[in-house]
Design a protein around this motif. Structure first.
Motif, mmCIF file in Angstrom:
data_model
loop_
_atom_site.group_PDB
_atom_site.id
_atom_site.type_symbol
_atom_site.label_atom_id
_atom_site.label_comp_id
_atom_site.label_asym_id
_atom_site.label_seq_id
_atom_site.Cartn_x
_atom_site.Cartn_y
_atom_site.Cartn_z
ATOM 1 N N PHE A 60 4.968 7.926 -3.422
ATOM 2 C CA PHE A 60 4.462 6.689 -2.858
ATOM 3 C C PHE A 60 2.950 6.767 -2.768
ATOM 4 O O PHE A 60 2.364 7.841 -2.875
ATOM 5 N N THR A 61 2.335 5.622 -2.619
ATOM 6 C CA THR A 61 0.889 5.562 -2.489
ATOM 7 C C THR A 61 0.531 4.753 -1.245
ATOM 8 O O THR A 61 1.311 3.928 -0.784
ATOM 9 N N ILE A 62 -0.657 5.031 -0.728
ATOM 10 C CA ILE A 62 -1.165 4.302 0.429
ATOM 11 C C ILE A 62 -2.566 3.829 0.081
ATOM 12 O O ILE A 62 -3.456 4.647 -0.154
ATOM 13 N N GLY A 63 -2.742 2.526 0.026
ATOM 14 C CA GLY A 63 -4.061 1.957 -0.215
ATOM 15 C C GLY A 63 -4.736 1.683 1.117
ATOM 16 O O GLY A 63 -4.106 1.126 2.029
ATOM 17 N N ILE A 64 -5.980 2.077 1.265
ATOM 18 C CA ILE A 64 -6.708 1.847 2.499
ATOM 19 C C ILE A 64 -7.287 0.435 2.466
ATOM 20 O O ILE A 64 -8.157 0.125 1.642
ATOM 21 N N ALA A 65 -6.787 -0.405 3.353
ATOM 22 C CA ALA A 65 -7.262 -1.788 3.412
ATOM 23 C C ALA A 65 -8.690 -1.820 3.957
ATOM 24 O O ALA A 65 -9.044 -1.054 4.851
ATOM 25 N N THR A 66 -9.485 -2.693 3.400
ATOM 26 C CA THR A 66 -10.884 -2.823 3.789
ATOM 27 C C THR A 66 -11.190 -4.287 4.104
ATOM 28 O O THR A 66 -10.342 -5.162 3.910
ATOM 29 N N GLU A 67 -12.407 -4.528 4.550
ATOM 30 C CA GLU A 67 -12.799 -5.903 4.835
ATOM 31 C C GLU A 67 -12.629 -6.787 3.600
ATOM 32 O O GLU A 67 -12.213 -7.937 3.704
ATOM 33 N N SER A 68 -12.912 -6.244 2.416
ATOM 34 C CA SER A 68 -12.828 -7.052 1.195
ATOM 35 C C SER A 68 -11.398 -7.228 0.679
ATOM 36 O O SER A 68 -11.144 -8.119 -0.128
ATOM 37 N N THR A 69 -10.454 -6.389 1.126
ATOM 38 C CA THR A 69 -9.050 -6.527 0.691
ATOM 39 C C THR A 69 -8.137 -6.938 1.844
ATOM 40 O O THR A 69 -6.917 -6.840 1.732
ATOM 41 N N LEU A 70 -8.719 -7.410 2.934
ATOM 42 C CA LEU A 70 -7.959 -7.753 4.138
ATOM 43 C C LEU A 70 -6.855 -8.786 3.859
ATOM 44 O O LEU A 70 -5.696 -8.568 4.196
ATOM 45 N N ALA A 71 -7.204 -9.902 3.261
ATOM 46 C CA ALA A 71 -6.226 -10.968 3.042
ATOM 47 C C ALA A 71 -5.098 -10.511 2.117
ATOM 48 O O ALA A 71 -3.922 -10.801 2.364
ATOM 49 N N GLU A 72 -5.447 -9.778 1.064
ATOM 50 C CA GLU A 72 -4.428 -9.276 0.129
ATOM 51 C C GLU A 72 -3.483 -8.303 0.831
ATOM 52 O O GLU A 72 -2.261 -8.395 0.684
ATOM 53 N N ALA A 73 -4.053 -7.366 1.585
ATOM 54 C CA ALA A 73 -3.229 -6.386 2.300
ATOM 55 C C ALA A 73 -2.344 -7.074 3.332
ATOM 56 O O ALA A 73 -1.173 -6.717 3.489
ATOM 57 N N ASP A 74 -2.888 -8.048 4.028
ATOM 58 C CA ASP A 74 -2.113 -8.790 5.019
ATOM 59 C C ASP A 74 -0.934 -9.499 4.363
ATOM 60 O O ASP A 74 0.196 -9.415 4.826
ATOM 61 N N TYR A 75 -1.186 -10.157 3.244
ATOM 62 C CA TYR A 75 -0.108 -10.872 2.560
ATOM 63 C C TYR A 75 0.976 -9.918 2.060
ATOM 64 O O TYR A 75 2.171 -10.223 2.163
ATOM 65 N N LEU A 76 0.589 -8.748 1.569
ATOM 66 C CA LEU A 76 1.584 -7.788 1.093
ATOM 67 C C LEU A 76 2.527 -7.362 2.213
ATOM 68 O O LEU A 76 3.682 -7.025 1.964
ATOM 69 N N GLY A 77 2.046 -7.401 3.452
ATOM 70 C CA GLY A 77 2.887 -7.080 4.592
ATOM 71 C C GLY A 77 3.692 -8.256 5.115
ATOM 72 O O GLY A 77 4.620 -8.083 5.897
ATOM 73 N N ILE A 78 3.351 -9.455 4.696
ATOM 74 C CA ILE A 78 4.034 -10.662 5.184
ATOM 75 C C ILE A 78 5.324 -10.924 4.421
ATOM 76 O O ILE A 78 6.378 -11.131 5.014
ATOM 77 N N ASP A 79 5.245 -10.963 3.094
ATOM 78 C CA ASP A 79 6.410 -11.318 2.276
ATOM 79 C C ASP A 79 7.039 -10.093 1.634
ATOM 80 O O ASP A 79 6.333 -9.173 1.196
ATOM 81 N N SER A 80 8.353 -10.101 1.568
ATOM 82 C CA SER A 80 9.113 -9.036 0.918
ATOM 83 C C SER A 80 9.153 -9.269 -0.583
ATOM 84 O O SER A 80 9.321 -10.414 -1.040
ATOM 85 N N GLY A 81 9.001 -8.205 -1.345
ATOM 86 C CA GLY A 81 9.118 -8.294 -2.790
ATOM 87 C C GLY A 81 10.511 -8.686 -3.240
ATOM 88 O O GLY A 81 10.696 -9.191 -4.345
ATOM 89 N N HIS A 82 11.518 -8.474 -2.381
ATOM 90 C CA HIS A 82 12.890 -8.887 -2.712
ATOM 91 C C HIS A 82 13.022 -10.405 -2.656
ATOM 92 O O HIS A 82 13.786 -10.994 -3.414
ATOM 93 N N PHE A 107 -8.394 -1.486 -4.446
ATOM 94 C CA PHE A 107 -8.547 -0.702 -3.217
ATOM 95 C C PHE A 107 -9.442 0.488 -3.521
ATOM 96 O O PHE A 107 -9.137 1.304 -4.378
ATOM 97 N N ALA A 108 -10.558 0.593 -2.809
ATOM 98 C CA ALA A 108 -11.556 1.616 -3.091
ATOM 99 C C ALA A 108 -11.099 3.027 -2.708
ATOM 100 O O ALA A 108 -11.678 4.006 -3.157
ATOM 101 N N MET A 109 -10.050 3.110 -1.892
ATOM 102 C CA MET A 109 -9.547 4.426 -1.480
ATOM 103 C C MET A 109 -8.028 4.373 -1.389
ATOM 104 O O MET A 109 -7.471 3.475 -0.762
ATOM 105 N N SER A 110 -7.381 5.327 -2.031
ATOM 106 C CA SER A 110 -5.923 5.391 -2.020
ATOM 107 C C SER A 110 -5.456 6.841 -1.956
ATOM 108 O O SER A 110 -6.095 7.732 -2.518
ATOM 109 N N MET A 111 -4.329 7.042 -1.267
ATOM 110 C CA MET A 111 -3.699 8.353 -1.214
ATOM 111 C C MET A 111 -2.434 8.318 -2.068
ATOM 112 O O MET A 111 -1.628 7.407 -1.939
ATOM 113 N N GLU A 112 -2.295 9.309 -2.921
ATOM 114 C CA GLU A 112 -1.114 9.443 -3.766
ATOM 115 C C GLU A 112 -0.278 10.570 -3.178
ATOM 116 O O GLU A 112 -0.750 11.698 -3.070
ATOM 117 N N CYS A 113 0.937 10.247 -2.765
ATOM 118 C CA CYS A 113 1.746 11.176 -1.969
ATOM 119 C C CYS A 113 3.118 11.418 -2.575
ATOM 120 O O CYS A 113 3.679 10.556 -3.244
#
Length: 124
Positions: free
Chosen positions: A1-23, A50-56
């Protein structure tokens, strides 16, 4: 899995990804305009914007507590958020955090203390 660090410039995109389910919304990533790229270190996608991401890699999952434990295999950081010494510059990255009490996002970055120094006042 990966974790993208949300930033001021990706706030709206990150918020939306948490709102709607991909299913329920199969094109949710396309709606954000984010670009998906494959991780080089794990079998999971990354968002190019995303300027910073963790690959786990997953270590274990606790069903009872619903906790996912992982091991970071790589920390990817865009050069645009590095300082002249190659360290992550929090003022360039502009990471955000989610405030669960007020359901708001807060910008991080202001220095409020110095590690390994401020607590020295409690030494005898």
């Amino acid at each position: 899995f990966t974790i993208g660090i949300a930033t001021e410039s990706t706030l709206a995109e990150a918020d939306y990804l948490g709102i709607d389910s991909g299913h329920k919304v199969p094109d949710k990533v396309a709606r954000t305009g984010l670009t998906i790229v494959k991780s080089e270190f794990v079998d999971a996608p990354l968002f190019e914007e995303f300027a910073m991401s963790m690959e786990c890699e997953m270590v274990k999952y606790d069903d009872e507590m619903e906790l996912l434990y992982g091991r970071i295999k790589n920390l990817g950081v865009d050069e645009s958020v590095l300082d002249e010494k190659g360290n992550i510059d929090r003022f360039k990255l502009k990471p955000i955090t989610f405030d669960t009490v007020y359901n708001t996002y807060t910008a991080l970055g202001e220095q409020v203390g110095t590690a390994y120094k401020d607590g020295l006042k409690f030494r005898g």
